[in-house]
Scaffold this active site. Structure first.
Site, short mmCIF file in Angstrom:
data_model
loop_
_atom_site.label_atom_id
_atom_site.label_comp_id
_atom_site.label_asym_id
_atom_site.label_seq_id
_atom_site.Cartn_x
_atom_site.Cartn_y
_atom_site.Cartn_z
N TYR A 66 -2.80 -2.17 -10.38
CA TYR A 66 -2.80 -2.01 -8.92
C TYR A 66 -1.96 -3.09 -8.24
O TYR A 66 -1.12 -2.81 -7.37
CB TYR A 66 -4.24 -2.01 -8.39
N TYR A 115 -4.53 3.84 7.87
CA TYR A 115 -5.90 3.31 7.87
C TYR A 115 -6.68 3.67 9.12
O TYR A 115 -6.57 4.79 9.60
CB TYR A 115 -5.89 1.79 7.63
N VAL A 169 1.16 -3.85 3.79
CA VAL A 169 1.05 -5.13 4.51
C VAL A 169 2.31 -5.99 4.45
O VAL A 169 2.41 -6.98 5.17
CB VAL A 169 -0.14 -6.00 4.03
N LYS A 192 0.37 3.32 -2.98
CA LYS A 192 -0.80 4.19 -3.17
C LYS A 192 -0.39 5.67 -3.14
O LYS A 192 -1.01 6.51 -3.78
CB LYS A 192 -1.85 3.91 -2.08
N SER A 199 0.80 -1.24 0.00
CA SER A 199 0.00 0.00 0.00
C SER A 199 0.82 1.28 0.00
O SER A 199 0.26 2.37 -0.22
CB SER A 199 -0.96 0.01 1.18
O1 DON Z 1 -4.79 -4.62 -1.84
C1 DON Z 1 -4.14 -5.33 -1.09
O2 DON Z 1 -4.71 -6.12 -0.37
C2 DON Z 1 -2.62 -5.25 -0.95
N1 DON Z 1 -1.92 -5.56 -2.09
C3 DON Z 1 -2.17 -3.95 -0.39
C4 DON Z 1 -2.78 -3.77 0.94
C5 DON Z 1 -1.93 -3.09 1.91
O3 DON Z 1 -0.73 -3.02 1.84
C6 DON Z 1 -2.67 -2.56 3.07
N2 DON Z 1 -1.76 -1.99 4.02
N3 DON Z 1 -1.41 -1.89 5.04
#
Ligand code: DON
Length: 329
Positions: A203, A255, A273, A79, A76
């Site tokens: 994405y 978040y 993540v 983003k 993320s």
């Molecule tokens: O969309 C997703 O689930 C992941 N590739 C990215 C999510 C993410 O890193 C959320 N962060 N803390």
């Protein structure tokens, strides 16, 4: 990237380096909370004991500690970069017509408000709904063209050509049912442009770009300097875009833990993540601050909490912010 500014460290910076080694060792040893992201099979087996940090000051000073050389995927944190890239190619007003700048208090992949809160405009670019919309705005028609544009922006920031971790991408591509659902819903409401599967590929590939703590610390530093690149000596992000991005990081970057993070750390930050956190300290006049001209911070530690934020990473940032009095408040 070879940095051209070789700076002699100040007394405060020498002390900071020693303190940092001590805190990294302590946190590595005593914190065992959190677990690796098991919803992406390829991330599940990362070594959860790792903790690394890199700080790059506006004066060129680099302080690194622990597992700072580990390579991990942006997840993320991407983003932030795709939001900047979309603003560069489409302009802020066009982007903000399609994604809002309000925190949600919901999980990063939550679907609930898209239908509850009419007309279904994604709340912000840091949650998945907003990020999918933003990826669809990137310059180009196909996934390949959009990614090539995003790669150019990353190269402009880090000086490196990005590499995608195909194992992580494939692993998430197979299991990304919720992101698919979000993207199809956003297509139906006309927020997402182009073809859903193409956007999903952009994405998930942007999430799978490999970085080190130094790469994200450098991007953090550029944001700290309102878009000015201290190594390339030029304004690479318009000031207005950099300021908007930092506001989004502060209010939405961690978040549904962004409020607590602002209260107890007090620095703009974005997590992923995989366990990465990109943060920054603006130029400041704090007496204990080893980086009065501002700095970028990159952290990696793969065990995450229920919000998707690195547990050891947040603990370390809290410690740094408290000891060096770095909160912006
Ligand atoms: O969309 C997703 O689930 C992941 N590739 C990215 C999510 C993410 O890193 C959320 N962060 N803390």
């Amino acid at each position: 990237m070879k940095r051209e500014i070789e700076q002699e460290m100040s007394y405060l910076q020498v002390t900071a380096k020693e303190q940092l080694h001590e805190w990294v060792e302590q946190i590595k040893e005593f914190s065992s909370e959190g677990k690796t992201a098991d919803y992406i099979p390829a991330l599940k087996d990362m070594d959860s004991s790792q903790l690394g940090i890199c700080l790059i000051g506006a004066d060129g000073t680099v302080i690194q500690s622990g597992d700072y050389e580990s390579v991990f995927t942006l997840q993320s944190i991407s983003k932030v970069i795709s939001f900047i890239a979309a603003c560069l190619c489409c302009g802020i007003p066009y982007v903000l017509e399609r994604v809002d700048v309000e925190p949600t208090g919901d999980a990063f992949n939550s679907i609930i408000r898209l239908e509850m809160h009419k007309p279904g405009k994604p709340f912000n670019p840091m949650i998945n709904a907003g990020a999918l919309t933003v990826s669809s705005l990137l310059s180009g028609e196909t996934a390949k063209e959009k990614l090539s544009y995003l790669f150019d922006v990353i190269t402009m920031l880090t000086g490196k050509t990005p590499l995608i971790n195909e194992t992580v991408f494939e692993s998430e591509w197979q299991t990304s049912h919720r992101n698919r659902a979000l993207a199809y819903y956003l297509k139906e409401t006309n927020y997402l442009q182009g073809e859903v599967e193409e956007v999903l590929e952009v994405y998930l590939k942007q999430c799978s770009i490999e970085v080190t703590t130094e790469d994200i610390a450098l991007i953090g530093l550029i944001l700290s300097l309102d878009g000015y690149h201290p190594v390339f000596h030029k304004q690479v992000i318009p000031k207005e875009v950099a300021k908007l991005t930092k506001a989004l990081m502060l209010t939405c970057g961690m978040y549904n833990a962004s409020g607590k993070f602002a209260a107890f750390v007090g620095m703009p930050a974005k997590s992923g993540v995989s366990g990465g956190i990109m943060s920054l300290v603006p130029p400041n006049t704090k007496k204990q601050s080893p980086f009065p001209d501002g700095c970028g911070i990159g952290i990696y530690s793969p065990a995450i909490d229920e919000y998707g934020n690195s547990v050891k990473g947040v603990t370390l940032l809290k410690k740094i912010a408290k000891e060096w009095d770095l909160s912006i408040f």
